[in-house]
Design a protein around this motif. Sequence first.
Motif, PDB file in Angstrom:
ATOM      1  N   ILE A  81      68.238  34.237  79.109  1.00 19.01           N
ATOM      2  CA  ILE A  81      67.888  33.382  78.075  1.00 19.01           C
ATOM      3  C   ILE A  81      68.996  33.263  76.875  1.00 19.01           C
ATOM      4  CG2 ILE A  81      66.061  32.524  76.337  1.00 19.01           C
ATOM      5  CD1 ILE A  81      63.935  33.660  78.048  1.00 19.01           C
ATOM      6  N   ALA A  82      69.286  34.598  76.303  1.00 19.34           N
ATOM      7  CA  ALA A  82      70.154  34.487  75.182  1.00 19.34           C
ATOM      8  C   ALA A  82      71.547  33.965  75.683  1.00 19.34           C
ATOM      9  CB  ALA A  82      70.408  36.054  74.985  1.00 19.34           C
ATOM     10  N   HIS A  83      72.222  34.295  76.750  1.00 20.14           N
ATOM     11  CA  HIS A  83      73.431  33.894  77.105  1.00 20.14           C
ATOM     12  C   HIS A  83      73.340  32.222  77.449  1.00 20.14           C
ATOM     13  CE1 HIS A  83      74.464  38.169  77.401  1.00 20.14           C
ATOM     14  NE2 HIS A  83      75.709  37.451  77.238  1.00 20.14           N
ATOM     15  N   ALA A  84      72.325  31.879  78.322  1.00 18.06           N
ATOM     16  CA  ALA A  84      72.168  30.388  78.461  1.00 18.06           C
ATOM     17  C   ALA A  84      72.039  29.703  77.217  1.00 18.06           C
ATOM     18  CB  ALA A  84      70.908  30.302  79.338  1.00 18.06           C
ATOM     19  N   ALA A  85      71.626  30.283  76.160  1.00 21.23           N
ATOM     20  CA  ALA A  85      71.487  29.498  74.667  1.00 21.23           C
ATOM     21  C   ALA A  85      72.709  29.146  74.290  1.00 21.23           C
ATOM     22  CB  ALA A  85      70.879  30.527  73.973  1.00 21.23           C
ATOM     23  N   MET A 120      83.598  34.893  69.658  1.00 23.21           N
ATOM     24  CA  MET A 120      83.155  36.241  69.084  1.00 23.21           C
ATOM     25  C   MET A 120      82.057  36.288  67.995  1.00 23.21           C
ATOM     26  SD  MET A 120      84.814  38.620  70.195  1.00 23.21           S
ATOM     27  CE  MET A 120      85.032  40.212  69.252  1.00 23.21           C
ATOM     28  N   SER A 121      81.957  35.205  67.307  1.00 16.34           N
ATOM     29  CA  SER A 121      80.973  35.356  66.247  1.00 16.34           C
ATOM     30  C   SER A 121      79.660  34.972  67.011  1.00 16.34           C
ATOM     31  CB  SER A 121      81.192  34.369  65.195  1.00 16.34           C
ATOM     32  OG  SER A 121      80.581  33.002  65.459  1.00 16.34           O
ATOM     33  N   PHE A 122      79.578  34.338  68.149  1.00 14.20           N
ATOM     34  CA  PHE A 122      78.520  34.335  68.797  1.00 14.20           C
ATOM     35  C   PHE A 122      77.842  35.552  69.540  1.00 14.20           C
ATOM     36  CE2 PHE A 122      76.795  33.311  73.302  1.00 14.20           C
ATOM     37  CZ  PHE A 122      75.372  32.450  72.805  1.00 14.20           C
ATOM     38  N   LEU A 123      79.003  36.310  69.859  1.00 16.72           N
ATOM     39  CA  LEU A 123      78.710  37.617  70.481  1.00 16.72           C
ATOM     40  C   LEU A 123      78.163  38.578  69.635  1.00 16.72           C
ATOM     41  CD1 LEU A 123      81.427  37.771  73.312  1.00 16.72           C
ATOM     42  CD2 LEU A 123      78.901  37.054  73.678  1.00 16.72           C
ATOM     43  N   PHE A 124      78.964  38.641  68.467  1.00 13.98           N
ATOM     44  CA  PHE A 124      78.552  39.724  67.369  1.00 13.98           C
ATOM     45  C   PHE A 124      78.008  39.367  66.531  1.00 13.98           C
ATOM     46  CE2 PHE A 124      81.434  41.602  70.438  1.00 13.98           C
ATOM     47  CZ  PHE A 124      80.713  43.119  70.797  1.00 13.98           C
ATOM     48  N   GLY A 125      77.723  38.023  66.066  1.00 13.04           N
ATOM     49  CA  GLY A 125      77.220  37.422  64.845  1.00 13.04           C
ATOM     50  C   GLY A 125      77.986  37.871  63.641  1.00 13.04           C
ATOM     51  N   SER A 126      77.503  37.170  62.410  1.00 14.96           N
ATOM     52  CA  SER A 126      78.204  37.743  61.214  1.00 14.96           C
ATOM     53  C   SER A 126      76.861  37.900  60.230  1.00 14.96           C
ATOM     54  CB  SER A 126      78.676  36.340  60.923  1.00 14.96           C
ATOM     55  OG  SER A 126      78.300  35.186  61.104  1.00 14.96           O
ATOM     56  N   ILE A 127      76.690  39.146  60.564  1.00 11.42           N
ATOM     57  CA  ILE A 127      75.372  39.611  59.677  1.00 11.42           C
ATOM     58  C   ILE A 127      75.792  39.450  58.137  1.00 11.42           C
ATOM     59  CG2 ILE A 127      76.030  42.134  59.703  1.00 11.42           C
ATOM     60  CD1 ILE A 127      72.747  42.337  60.197  1.00 11.42           C
ATOM     61  N   LEU A 128      77.225  39.820  57.707  1.00  6.89           N
ATOM     62  CA  LEU A 128      77.616  39.541  56.337  1.00  6.89           C
ATOM     63  C   LEU A 128      77.887  38.322  55.980  1.00  6.89           C
ATOM     64  CD1 LEU A 128      80.133  42.627  56.327  1.00  6.89           C
ATOM     65  CD2 LEU A 128      77.895  42.508  55.501  1.00  6.89           C
ATOM     66  N   ALA A 129      77.568  37.250  56.802  1.00  5.22           N
ATOM     67  CA  ALA A 129      77.623  35.773  56.191  1.00  5.22           C
ATOM     68  C   ALA A 129      76.327  34.967  56.586  1.00  5.22           C
ATOM     69  CB  ALA A 129      78.709  35.131  56.995  1.00  5.22           C
ATOM     70  N   VAL A 130      75.014  35.644  56.280  1.00  2.79           N
ATOM     71  CA  VAL A 130      73.954  35.132  56.367  1.00  2.79           C
ATOM     72  C   VAL A 130      73.523  34.235  55.377  1.00  2.79           C
ATOM     73  CG1 VAL A 130      71.165  35.362  56.989  1.00  2.79           C
ATOM     74  CG2 VAL A 130      73.121  36.876  57.819  1.00  2.79           C
ATOM     75  N   PRO A 131      73.419  32.945  55.488  1.00  2.00           N
ATOM     76  CA  PRO A 131      73.033  32.290  54.032  1.00  2.00           C
ATOM     77  C   PRO A 131      71.111  32.437  53.768  1.00  2.00           C
ATOM     78  CG  PRO A 131      73.194  30.875  56.030  1.00  2.00           C
ATOM     79  CD  PRO A 131      73.490  32.186  56.289  1.00  2.00           C
ATOM     80  N   MET A 180      58.370  33.115  73.170  1.00  2.92           N
ATOM     81  CA  MET A 180      58.545  33.836  71.827  1.00  2.92           C
ATOM     82  C   MET A 180      60.076  34.691  72.151  1.00  2.92           C
ATOM     83  SD  MET A 180      54.969  35.193  70.743  1.00  2.92           S
ATOM     84  CE  MET A 180      54.479  36.268  72.069  1.00  2.92           C
ATOM     85  N   VAL A 181      60.104  35.001  73.259  1.00  6.26           N
ATOM     86  CA  VAL A 181      61.641  35.622  73.350  1.00  6.26           C
ATOM     87  C   VAL A 181      62.782  34.668  73.086  1.00  6.26           C
ATOM     88  CG1 VAL A 181      63.170  36.695  75.205  1.00  6.26           C
ATOM     89  CG2 VAL A 181      60.725  37.162  75.184  1.00  6.26           C
ATOM     90  N   ALA A 182      62.362  33.475  73.691  1.00  3.56           N
ATOM     91  CA  ALA A 182      63.720  32.347  73.304  1.00  3.56           C
ATOM     92  C   ALA A 182      63.519  32.121  71.874  1.00  3.56           C
ATOM     93  CB  ALA A 182      63.114  31.168  74.062  1.00  3.56           C
ATOM     94  N   LEU A 183      62.693  32.152  71.140  1.00  5.32           N
ATOM     95  CA  LEU A 183      62.660  31.975  69.722  1.00  5.32           C
ATOM     96  C   LEU A 183      63.378  33.029  68.943  1.00  5.32           C
ATOM     97  CD1 LEU A 183      58.847  30.817  68.581  1.00  5.32           C
ATOM     98  CD2 LEU A 183      61.051  29.467  68.751  1.00  5.32           C
ATOM     99  N   SER A 184      62.875  34.085  69.401  1.00 11.91           N
ATOM    100  CA  SER A 184      63.303  35.477  68.755  1.00 11.91           C
ATOM    101  C   SER A 184      64.787  35.531  68.838  1.00 11.91           C
ATOM    102  CB  SER A 184      62.972  36.756  69.120  1.00 11.91           C
ATOM    103  OG  SER A 184      61.456  36.627  69.365  1.00 11.91           O
ATOM    104  N   VAL A 185      65.484  35.368  70.013  1.00 13.56           N
ATOM    105  CA  VAL A 185      66.794  35.353  70.733  1.00 13.56           C
ATOM    106  C   VAL A 185      67.584  34.472  69.819  1.00 13.56           C
ATOM    107  CG1 VAL A 185      68.172  35.055  72.565  1.00 13.56           C
ATOM    108  CG2 VAL A 185      66.432  36.585  72.704  1.00 13.56           C
ATOM    109  N   GLY A 235      74.354  37.853  66.275  1.00 10.97           N
ATOM    110  CA  GLY A 235      75.042  37.718  67.727  1.00 10.97           C
ATOM    111  C   GLY A 235      74.259  38.238  68.757  1.00 10.97           C
ATOM    112  N   LEU A 236      74.462  37.500  70.025  1.00  7.63           N
ATOM    113  CA  LEU A 236      73.410  37.619  71.162  1.00  7.63           C
ATOM    114  C   LEU A 236      73.438  39.096  71.680  1.00  7.63           C
ATOM    115  CD1 LEU A 236      74.186  37.991  74.221  1.00  7.63           C
ATOM    116  CD2 LEU A 236      75.205  35.489  73.847  1.00  7.63           C
ATOM    117  N   ILE A 237      74.576  39.947  71.569  1.00  9.90           N
ATOM    118  CA  ILE A 237      74.590  41.348  72.205  1.00  9.90           C
ATOM    119  C   ILE A 237      73.682  42.073  71.360  1.00  9.90           C
ATOM    120  CG2 ILE A 237      76.338  43.323  72.386  1.00  9.90           C
ATOM    121  CD1 ILE A 237      78.398  41.439  73.507  1.00  9.90           C
TER     122      ILE A 237
END
Lengths: 254, 276
Positions: free
Chosen positions: B43-47, B117-128, B180-185, B193-195
């Motif tokens: 689900i996370a990757h297909a998103a 990359m930002s999709f894979l590892f996210g950017s927790i330091l740039a959360v609005p 609910m898994v889809a929502l969380s992910v 990030g999805l990883i």
Amino acid sequence: MSNPIIDVQDLWFSYDTIPVLREVDLTVHEGDFLALLGPNGGGKTTLLKIMLGLLKPERGTVRVFGEFPAKVSHRIGYVPQHLSFNQSFPISVLDVVLMGRLRPGRGWSRYNRKDRIAAQKRLEQMEMLEYQNRRVGDLSGGQAQRVFIARALVDEPEVLFLDEPTASVDTKHQTDLFDILKELNETVTIIVVSHDVGIVSTHVKSVACVNQRIFVHHGAEITEDMLEMAYQCCPVELVAHGLPHRVLQKHEDE
Amino acid sequence: MLEALQLEFMRNALMAAFLTGIACGVIGTFVVVNRIVFLSGGIAHAAYGGIGLAFFFGLPYAVGTLGFALLVALVMATVTLRARHRSDTIIGVLWAVGMALGVILLDLTPGYNVDLMSFLFGSILAVPTSDLWLMLVLDGVILLAVTFFYTDLLALSYDEDFAQIRGIRVEFLYFLLLAMVALSVVMMIRVVGLILVIALLTIPPYIAERHCGSLKTMMFLSFVLSCFFSTTGLWLSYTLNLTSGATIIMVAGICFFISVLLELPQTRKMLSLRKR
């Protein structure tokens, strides 16, 4: 004999294209203690699951208490083959037994005092009350089985199904188990599924052999074709050719 | 670390770690005990296909991604219920096709490109701050649904057949769980990030499982562990100047291996010998 509780007529079932059950007729009366014997993969568990409404028959009719199984399955106590259970699952003995008091659409309302008392009463009957807060995964096979029997009984079922109850317990527990079942049989109809002919003890009232087809024997004798069925694979032809049911050693003094 | 807390992005990062921890603790527990880690990963990757759709058609991010992920979850729930023995293959296909769709749609979108990359590892330091509110609402929805259906979900997870015999609507609950898994992910992909979502969804509950007597305590312990991994990882990434998402995963991963090692019979034997 009293009223039929379960009535199966001309039942057929297959997984994809592999036939599992064919032309199965079975009537179970109130107060019976039926053993369904047969080899692994012979369709016993499938038959049980159809009678529980978990699987839909391909052809034929199945009625439990005169209704479709799925409609009345909550009136059946079910003890699954607990080898298939997830040992690491974090759940207490009491919570497993309470599961037997589940009702559809409860939502917020949790188990109440009545449910808890009923669960503890059944645990006490099974001599498992002192373990009520233990994790089920930490119990021995025999102990876990008592917990699953308590769960099956906690909502006062009219009939009890047990799937391979002897598979995961030692001989001592097997004897205990059948003593418990004999006592229960005074008020509850019982169906036991097993691949083990040895379970046909004095407590069992009737026997049916399942290997795609079903052969019902009234009375609890073990016959040669039963052994054939349970231990070799294809006794169907043998029986079809009309081999007489020979009775092996029956203990007359019992 | 104290001076770091004065920075808004750092405070937001810690808040995000906390809010993610709630969803990961609760939903991750169900993912682990129901053995649907692979499905959740799918689900996370297909998103990613949803991200592509959102950018290509100029839809709001949340609408495109959530809609698509919920659709994928619906398909996966149907497939796993109807064709169990083929479900892993189909999950794998949806996993890959969803991502490919996302990449192609982003290629076709003029002018704008999302960094994979930002999709894979996210950017927790740039959360609005707006995302924090969204996560708060999401946590609320999840907690409400799980509290309401707790006993039913417990029965479904422990013994599906028995739950069905008792008249519980197991198919509905299964769809609800995957939704609910889809929502969380999805909500967390942008943030962590999805990883990292998959790591936090699985590692804390896995470690918690053997130490807990009930699903409730497992959820709580998973939440605590998840917060611990995130804050420790954040602190390390700040002091050592490393990528935050990857550092958090490393912290969680190291704890995972330690816990696995501690559970090995050989290790237990060694430790008990030493005590004597």
